[in-house]
Design a protein around this motif. Structure first.
Motif, PDB file in Angstrom:
ATOM      1  N   UNK A 143       0.837  -1.203   0.000  1.00  0.00           N
ATOM      2  CA  UNK A 143       0.000   0.000   0.000  1.00  0.00           C
ATOM      3  C   UNK A 143       0.869   1.248   0.000  1.00  0.00           C
ATOM      4  N   UNK A 144       1.916   1.258   0.801  1.00  0.00           N
ATOM      5  CA  UNK A 144       2.802   2.419   0.863  1.00  0.00           C
ATOM      6  C   UNK A 144       3.476   2.666  -0.480  1.00  0.00           C
ATOM      7  N   UNK A 145       3.968   1.607  -1.117  1.00  0.00           N
ATOM      8  CA  UNK A 145       4.641   1.761  -2.401  1.00  0.00           C
ATOM      9  C   UNK A 145       3.663   2.194  -3.490  1.00  0.00           C
ATOM     10  N   UNK A 146       2.450   1.657  -3.452  1.00  0.00           N
ATOM     11  CA  UNK A 146       1.460   2.017  -4.465  1.00  0.00           C
ATOM     12  C   UNK A 146       1.011   3.463  -4.285  1.00  0.00           C
ATOM     13  N   UNK A 147       0.830   3.903  -3.045  1.00  0.00           N
ATOM     14  CA  UNK A 147       0.394   5.271  -2.777  1.00  0.00           C
ATOM     15  C   UNK A 147       1.390   6.272  -3.324  1.00  0.00           C
ATOM     16  N   UNK A 148       2.663   5.960  -3.237  1.00  0.00           N
ATOM     17  CA  UNK A 148       3.700   6.866  -3.735  1.00  0.00           C
ATOM     18  C   UNK A 148       3.640   7.044  -5.248  1.00  0.00           C
ATOM     19  N   UNK A 149       3.028   6.073  -5.953  1.00  0.00           N
ATOM     20  CA  UNK A 149       2.939   6.159  -7.408  1.00  0.00           C
ATOM     21  C   UNK A 149       1.727   6.966  -7.867  1.00  0.00           C
ATOM     22  N   UNK A 150       0.735   7.149  -6.993  1.00  0.00           N
ATOM     23  CA  UNK A 150      -0.487   7.850  -7.375  1.00  0.00           C
ATOM     24  C   UNK A 150      -0.234   9.347  -7.489  1.00  0.00           C
ATOM     25  N   UNK A 151      -0.825   9.967  -8.514  1.00  0.00           N
ATOM     26  CA  UNK A 151      -0.661  11.411  -8.704  1.00  0.00           C
ATOM     27  C   UNK A 151      -1.667  12.204  -7.896  1.00  0.00           C
ATOM     28  N   UNK A 152      -2.712  11.552  -7.423  1.00  0.00           N
ATOM     29  CA  UNK A 152      -3.666  12.207  -6.527  1.00  0.00           C
ATOM     30  C   UNK A 152      -4.171  11.164  -5.542  1.00  0.00           C
ATOM     31  N   UNK A 153      -4.712  11.616  -4.431  1.00  0.00           N
ATOM     32  CA  UNK A 153      -5.002  10.694  -3.336  1.00  0.00           C
ATOM     33  C   UNK A 153      -6.454  10.760  -2.880  1.00  0.00           C
ATOM     34  N   UNK A 154      -7.374  10.939  -3.827  1.00  0.00           N
ATOM     35  CA  UNK A 154      -8.761  11.060  -3.428  1.00  0.00           C
ATOM     36  C   UNK A 154      -9.448   9.703  -3.253  1.00  0.00           C
ATOM     37  N   UNK A 155      -8.723   8.602  -3.486  1.00  0.00           N
ATOM     38  CA  UNK A 155      -9.337   7.288  -3.388  1.00  0.00           C
ATOM     39  C   UNK A 155      -9.455   6.844  -1.930  1.00  0.00           C
ATOM     40  N   UNK A 156     -10.453   6.011  -1.681  1.00  0.00           N
ATOM     41  CA  UNK A 156     -10.632   5.450  -0.342  1.00  0.00           C
ATOM     42  C   UNK A 156      -9.509   4.464  -0.036  1.00  0.00           C
TER      43      UNK A 156
END
Length: 513
Positions: A143-156
């Motif tokens: 989860x931590x590694x995937x979150x770093x790849x996201x360009x925005x963080x509006x997902x649950x």
């Protein structure tokens, strides 16, 4: 799956039925045909078996020294309990009804066992940037590694968890070149759709930090059908490759091959390399090399199951331009497998019995034998299974170099592999380099369903009295089921052919463009 339910069998596979027609032995048009089949892979063998049941005469020419094609079970010893590695096809999805039919038809239903995957056991390993972690412990890091790849963080948080696990499977299964073009679709197109659904019922694991992807996609099939062609193809393959409903044949997949060979009355001749094919109207002319000798043969009917990756290197005359263009352009992906014969199942000391790990690096997936596949003569670790350009990297190495690289990387997960006396033998198969396959199967990733169907129709369309079969002619490329499906359809076409010229890619409207 029940072994007693004939309603589950495809109508095209039952005795006397080809397609949806019921036929009597001796051909639909009353003519007993002589058919020369090029290739003794599963498509050629099924076709020979079914053509003979309809009363036709069959001969099979095979370039290799063995039958089976890309079904290749490598045995380490001669006894009935000798360990073995599947260097080719190794699993069958539940939905592949053609393959299931022939497993039953050949009396092999009693050998069916569950095939275990990356998602089968918590004790196996997943690759992360932090190293190899047990699957049960991997979620926070993924989860931590995937979150770093996201360009925005509006997902649950649940949607991010879903994306993290799907990305982990992508890293394990999809070739590098494909993954590089998948991220945008996975990160945005798919997650936007997932965000609109309820993932709560599909949270699993003792900490409820894993996703039951198969249950989720079964409940939300619109996610696959509404995705772009590349993403939809990826989702289909990931779901198939990690399905809890995959099966294997205890004792080896080549049992299906040998049972078919035993049932075929016509001659199967090995070492027969086709080096030229000419369509001459009322017959097909073959040029066949046997050792240092090349002969010319006149054949009434030919069923060609040679992969197009190989066929494009063979001189073809009398074939339509559309067919020859497709033969030249059809894209194949490689697969490379490296199997290690170990003196004992050393991974069981880590609590691993069956399933698979994600090795990362150049080895990608690593498969462990089930309990019934180990014995006194040791155990087989499928230390590396790669596809696409990842397979080419290993496949283009010398076998010695390839084996050394895989052992070095696999040893990072299982250091015991480096202990003296642990490794008895290492074998491999690089299908992209094999002269009679030049690839593991056709890939249609990135194409929409209409384009895939046009390619399939054109691939299977006959040229005069030369017909075609093989996974490249099917709706399920790169699987045994596709090869069988195409063989059954080709048998129906040959049986129905009344002697007049068959439509070709150049004459049949609506297919060639």
């Amino acid at each position: 799956m029940s072994d007693e339910n004939p309603a589950d069998e495809p109508a095209c596979s039952r005795r006397g039925n080809i397609g949806t027609r019921t036929v009597e032995p001796g051909s639909a048009d009353g003519a007993r045909k002589k058919v020369t089949i090029l290739g003794a892979g599963i498509a050629g063998l099924v076709a020979a078996y079914e053509l003979e049941r309809l009363g036709h005469d069959v001969e099979v020419l095979e370039a290799d020294a063995r039958p089976g094609g890309r079904i290749h079970t490598r045995r380490f010893g001669t006894g009935p309990d000798a360990p073995y590695a599947e260097l080719g096809a190794m699993r069958v999805p539940e939905e592949h009804h053609h393959t299931w039919h022939y497993i039953r038809e050949m009396g092999l239903a009693g050998a069916v066992r569950t095939f275990e995957t990356l998602l089968s056991h918590d004790e196996t390993y997943l690759t992360t940037r932090s190293g190899h972690l047990r699957r049960r412990d991997a979620a926070p890091v993924l989860v931590d590694e995937f979150t770093q790849q996201l360009t925005h963080s509006q997902y649950s948080s649940n949607t991010v968890l879903f994306g993290a696990w799907l990305a982990a499977l992508s890293d394990a299964i999809a070739p590098t070149e494909f993954r590089a073009n998948l991220d945008d679709s996975l990160h945005h197109e798919l997650l936007d759709l997932v965000e609109e659904t309820d993932l709560t019922p599909h949270l699993v694991g003792s900490a409820r930090d894993q996703i039951d992807l198969h249950g989720y996609f079964a409940e939300n099939p619109h996610l696959r059908t509404s995705s772009s062609g590349r993403l939809a193809r990826f989702l289909h393959d990931v779901i198939n490759e990690t399905s809890p409903e995959l099966i294997r044949l205890a004792g080896g997949m080549d049992q299906l091959v040998h049972r078919l060979v035993e049932r075929i009355r016509g001659r199967i001749t090995y070492g027969q390399q086709v080096v030229g094919i000419g369509q001459r109207g009322d017959h097909t002319e073959l040029h066949v090399r046997d050792g240092d000798t090349t002969s010319t043969r006149r054949c009434g009917y030919v069923l060609c199951t040679i992969p197009f990756s190989v066929l494009r290197r063979i001189p073809l005359t009398g074939f339509s331009a559309a067919k020859q263009d497709l033969i030249r352009q059809m894209r194949y992906w490689s697969a490379t497998k490296v199997a290690v014969h170990c003196s004992a199942p050393l991974w069981e000391r880590d609590g691993i019995v069956g399933g698979a790990s994600s090795g990362g690096g150049r080895i990608r997936q690593m498969f462990y034998p089930a309990r019934d596949e180990t014995g006194r003569d040791g155990a087989i670790l499928m230390a590396s299974y790669t596809m696409g350009n990842d397979a080419d990297v290993l496949g283009e190495m010398t076998p010695e170099r390839r084996h050394a690289v895989v052992l070095e990387e696999a040893g990072r997960i299982h250091p015991e592999l480096h202990a003296p006396g642990t490794v008895r033998d290492v074998v491999s198969s690089a299908w992209g380099e094999h002269p009679f396959t030049l690839g593991a199967g056709v890939t249609r990733w990135g194409k929409d369903s209409a384009e895939c169907e046009r390619e399939r129709e054109l691939a299977q369309l006959p040229e005069g009295r030369t017909f075609f079969a093989g996974e490249h002619c099917s709706s399920t490329p790169a699987w045994v089921d596709g090869a069988i499906e195409s063989a059954v359809q080709a048998v129906a076409a040959i049986d129905a052919h009344a002697g007049h010229p068959a439509p070709t890619a150049a004459t049949r409207s609506g297919v060639a463009r």
